[in-house]
Enzyme design. Structure first.
Site, short mmCIF file in Angstrom:
data_model
loop_
_atom_site.label_atom_id
_atom_site.label_comp_id
_atom_site.label_asym_id
_atom_site.label_seq_id
_atom_site.Cartn_x
_atom_site.Cartn_y
_atom_site.Cartn_z
N GLU A 155 0.85 -1.18 0.00
CA GLU A 155 0.00 0.00 0.00
C GLU A 155 0.89 1.24 0.00
O GLU A 155 1.86 1.33 0.73
CB GLU A 155 -0.92 0.00 1.22
CG GLU A 155 -1.94 -1.12 1.18
CD GLU A 155 -2.98 -1.01 2.28
OE1 GLU A 155 -3.43 0.12 2.56
OE2 GLU A 155 -3.33 -2.04 2.86
N HIS A 255 13.25 -1.82 10.64
CA HIS A 255 13.07 -0.50 11.25
C HIS A 255 12.16 -0.66 12.47
O HIS A 255 10.98 -0.98 12.35
CB HIS A 255 12.46 0.48 10.25
CG HIS A 255 13.27 0.64 9.00
ND1 HIS A 255 14.46 1.34 8.98
CD2 HIS A 255 13.09 0.18 7.74
CE1 HIS A 255 14.97 1.31 7.75
NE2 HIS A 255 14.16 0.60 6.99
N GLY A 261 0.82 -3.46 11.16
CA GLY A 261 -0.64 -3.47 11.05
C GLY A 261 -1.01 -3.59 9.59
O GLY A 261 -0.25 -4.11 8.78
N CYS A 264 -2.84 -6.83 5.48
CA CYS A 264 -2.22 -8.10 5.10
C CYS A 264 -1.55 -8.83 6.26
O CYS A 264 -1.94 -9.95 6.60
CB CYS A 264 -1.21 -7.86 3.99
SG CYS A 264 -1.94 -7.33 2.43
#
Length: 439
Positions: A155, A255, A261, A264
């Site tokens: 995304e 990181h 969240g 997926c």
């Protein structure tokens, strides 16, 4: 090639628009008439950079169209992609395949000739077998093949991922016609030399889950290392760089932050765990990843309370970023939800700002006041918390922010700002996986 895309959610709309941009004739089908009308008028149901232009230009060129009539949409299709949701099933965590199977039944009733049915949705191992059974039982008179073609779209970067993929995975049962059709559909990627990997259908279904589970494991590993760094006085960013330079490990997804969240990782890791349990092949590592990640989100709320001196009641906390990652308006399983709940339970008042996610976030957190920008959110606050690493938050005027706050405390859950910069602005800093600083 004529392609039908069943579902205009994140995967279906991006995939359909990109296939059309390759030159294919694409029809996107969705039962939601309001969503179809909005898309046709140029209003996208999701925020994804560049998607509105991609949809608009291909619709104007006549390569991309939309309909609520599945029967009309599948006529003459060379390939019919199923791109409907597979959320976690309430109660047991298994993937809810009801939308996939419903689409298979509707396709079976409407298909009018030889075609390839492609599961683009993320589905557990064996789903393709059931889709094939559903269709063949209903339409033994039609030549069909069922293929698995999992998506690997991030995304916020989905269009680039689709057009310049690391790989394309196609799972078949060896049907040569299906292989030829899928090869032709993805032929435009030959210019980018993207590998198209043909496997067995069940293997392709598992690749998607294995990939997401492995990435979720990397995130969770570095988050636990961050906790150890805080305990022993080490710096997690240096640890991550030190191990990431090893080509066997790589630097991506190392990181430290408030946990993963989105649409997926949470549901896919849980579904993989359930699949392993069902087949008496438990995946203990992933089971632990799921548990640790769930606990971490809530722990970030406690971290903020600690930065406030151990007491949040009567204090105001400003959150910068609500979506689970930047460049999306997706709030599904976002760490901010658990953080807000923990802070509300501790008695804090919360103000928040997110560049794209506030409309989606507002119904999920009705007690949170939404601000017009970062500076309005920080005004009069006792703590400023960086939750999502939007580019807009990378070069804020820290002195202006600190001067406007009741108590200049910065909790940087993404380690965006160097210690010295925050210190010079007058902030008391709390970071993830390293020492903070006194102003």
């Amino acid at each position: 090639m004529k392609i039908t895309m069943i579902g205009t959610g994140y995967v279906g709309l991006v995939s359909g628009a990109c296939f059309a941009d390759f030159g294919h004739d694409v029809v996107c089908v969705d039962k939601d008439a309001g969503k179809i009308a909005a898309i046709e008028s140029g209003r996208m149901p999701i925020y994804e950079p560049g998607l509105d232009h991609l949809v608009g230009s291909n619709a104007a060129a006549g390569r991309l169209s939309f309909t609520t009539d599945l029967g009309e949409g599948v006529k003459g299709a060379d390939a019919i992609f199923i791109a409907v949701g597979t959320p976690s099933r309430r109660g047991d965590g298994h993937a809810d395949l009801s939308y996939v199977y419903a689409a298979a039944k509707e396709i079976a009733a409407a298909v009018d000739g030889p075609t390839v049915i492609v599961t683009k949705s993320t589905v557990p191992v064996g789903t393709g077998d059931e889709v094939e059974r559903i269709v063949r039982e209903a339409r033994s008179d039609v030549e069909i093949a069922v293929v698995s073609n999992p998506e690997f779209l991030r995304e916020g970067a989905a269009i680039g991922d689709f057009k310049r993929p690391d790989r394309v995975v196609v799972g078949t049962t060896g049907d040569q016609r299906a292989i030829d059709v899928m090869a032709q559909i993805y032929r435009p990627l030959n210019l980018n030399q993207a590998p198209v990997m043909f496997t067995g259908r069940r293997t392709a279904e598992l690749i998607k889950y294995a990939a997401n589970a492995f990435l979720a494991t990397k995130i969770t590993f570095i988050n636990e290392m961050a906790d150890l760094c805080e305990a022993v006085g080490a710096e997690v960013q240096d640890v991550a760089r030190g191990i990431g330079l090893d080509n066997r490990i790589g630097s991506k997804f190392l990181h430290a932050g408030p946990g993963y969240g989105g649409s997926c990782f949470p549901k896919d890791t849980l579904a993989l765990v359930k699949t392993g349990q069902d087949h008496d092949a438990p995946i203990r590592i992933v089971e632990t990843v799921v548990q640790v990640n769930d606990l971490r989100k809530r722990a970030m709320g406690r971290k903020i309370v600690k930065a406030l001196g151990g007491e949040a009641r009567g204090k105001t906390v400003a959150l910068l970023g609500l979506t689970f990652k930047p460049n999306t308006d997706d709030m599904r399983d976002a760490p901010s939800i658990a953080i807000v709940q923990a802070l509300e339970d501790a008695g804090a008042t919360i103000v928040a700002y997110d560049p794209e996610g506030m409309d989606v976030a507002a119904p999920l957190m009705p007690q949170v006041t939404m601000a017009k920008d970062a500076y309005e959110a920080a005004k009069g606050a006792d703590a400023l918390v960086l939750v999502t690493e939007w580019d807009a938050f990378r070069a804020l005027d820290l002195k202006r922010l600190a001067a406007s706050m009741n108590q200049p405390t910065l909790v940087d859950l993404r380690n965006i700002y160097p210690i010295q910069e925050a210190q010079n602005a007058g902030f008391t800093l709390s970071r993830v996986g390293g020492k903070g600083t006194e102003k």
